[in-house]
Write an enzyme that holds these catalytic residues in place. Structure first.
Site, PDB file in Angstrom:
ATOM      1  N   SER A   1       0.833  -1.204   0.000  1.00 19.74           N
ATOM      2  CA  SER A   1       0.000   0.000   0.000  1.00 19.74           C
ATOM      3  C   SER A   1       0.867   1.253   0.000  1.00 19.74           C
ATOM      4  CB  SER A   1      -0.908   0.013   1.231  1.00 19.74           C
ATOM      5  OG  SER A   1      -1.590   1.248   1.343  1.00 19.74           O
TER       6      SER A   1
ATOM      7  N   TYR B   1      -2.515   0.318   9.937  1.00 23.66           N
ATOM      8  CA  TYR B   1      -2.594  -0.434   8.679  1.00 23.66           C
ATOM      9  C   TYR B   1      -1.291  -0.300   7.897  1.00 23.66           C
ATOM     10  CZ  TYR B   1      -3.799  -1.370   3.794  1.00 23.66           C
ATOM     11  OH  TYR B   1      -3.798  -1.835   2.503  1.00 23.66           O
TER      12      TYR B   1
END
Length: 268
Positions: free
Chosen positions: A113, A138
């Site tokens: 990501s 995250y």
């Protein structure tokens, strides 16, 4: 002459990106093996499917046997309590890498990501080899997943590509996406390149469309994977005002980097 993907196993195949990649790779790949905790219906004789949890390493080894590469998409896709992220995004990635090693799969493509560097300021052009600055828990889990990929490349000779995926959507829906948008077409292009590029050891590359306002350097994708994105969010710029506070400064992660995004997930 284009190199075509062979037998590809895809985890998280029932998700949004998985569905797009299935459609984009189906014609090229020799066979797609679709894994998910949710039921997935194969389409045609070039697909097969199984319900597999990435927590089940033995099932992964069985599913990976005979594969040429693994596309690892299965993950918690957003902010969550750290224990949950460690269990799914970190231990799950470890299971995938270890299962690939045991099954003799030569290459694993990790869907990482952009949020591994989401706390860099918007005026900073980020290269993939710069230190991580995650914008939340995250992002931390994806930093750890990339580190596992580097370990398996360095120690066991596994070919690993970590694609730092941008904001995947049909079209940009917010100002930040003028910098971070990843179109479906470019998503398929990056995945195909990551599966087929020669001479890969470990590569971390930003997978984002060629947006004029992007923060991230695309040379790793172009030079090491051979893919140059074709779409640009600039054609949607008229939908968003130039006076949006996002452009006034702050982190690249925008709202993801705010304390209120993380605080609800900090358990006592």
């Amino acid at each position: 002459m284009d190199v075509k993907p062979g037998r590809i196993v895809m985890t998280g195949a029932a998700g949004r990106i998985g569905s797009v990649l299935r459609a984009g790779l189906r014609a090229d790949a020799e066979h797609l093996v679709l894994l998910d905790r949710e039921p997935v219906e194969p389409e045609g004789d070039r697909e097969s499917a199984a319900r597999v949890d990435i927590g089940d390493r033995a099932a992964l080894v069985e599913a990976f046997t005979g594969a040429d590469a693994v596309l690892h998409l299965a993950a918690i896709p957003d902010e969550a309590p750290l224990d949950d992220l460690l269990d799914v995004n970190v231990r799950g990635t470890h299971n995938v890498l270890e299962a690939a090693r045991r099954a003799g799969v030569p290459r694993v493509v990790l869907f990482s990501s952009n949020r591994v560097t989401g706390n860099y300021p918007i005026h900073h052009h980020v290269f993939p080899d710069e230190p991580p600055r995650p914008d939340g828990l995250y992002g931390v889990s994806k930093v750890a997943a990339e580190a596992l990929g580097q370990l398996y490349a360095d120690t066991f000779g596994l070919e690993v590509v970590a694609l730092r995926v941008g904001s995947f959507a049909e079209e940009p829906t917010q100002t930040r996406h003028l910098a971070t948008w990843l179109s479906p077409r470019d998503c398929v292009g990056f995945a195909r390149a990551a599966l087929t590029a020669p001479n890969v050891a470990f590569v971390a590359a930003y997978a984002v469309s060629g947006n004029a306002r992007r923060f991230w350097d695309l040379s790793a994708g172009e030079n090491e994977l051979g893919y140059r994105p074709v779409d640009d969010a600039a054609r949607f710029a008229g939908r968003f005002g130039d006076d949006d506070p996002f452009w006034h400064g702050g982190p690249q992660g925008g709202a993801f980097a705010r304390p209120e995004s993380v605080l609800p997930h900090l358990r006592e």
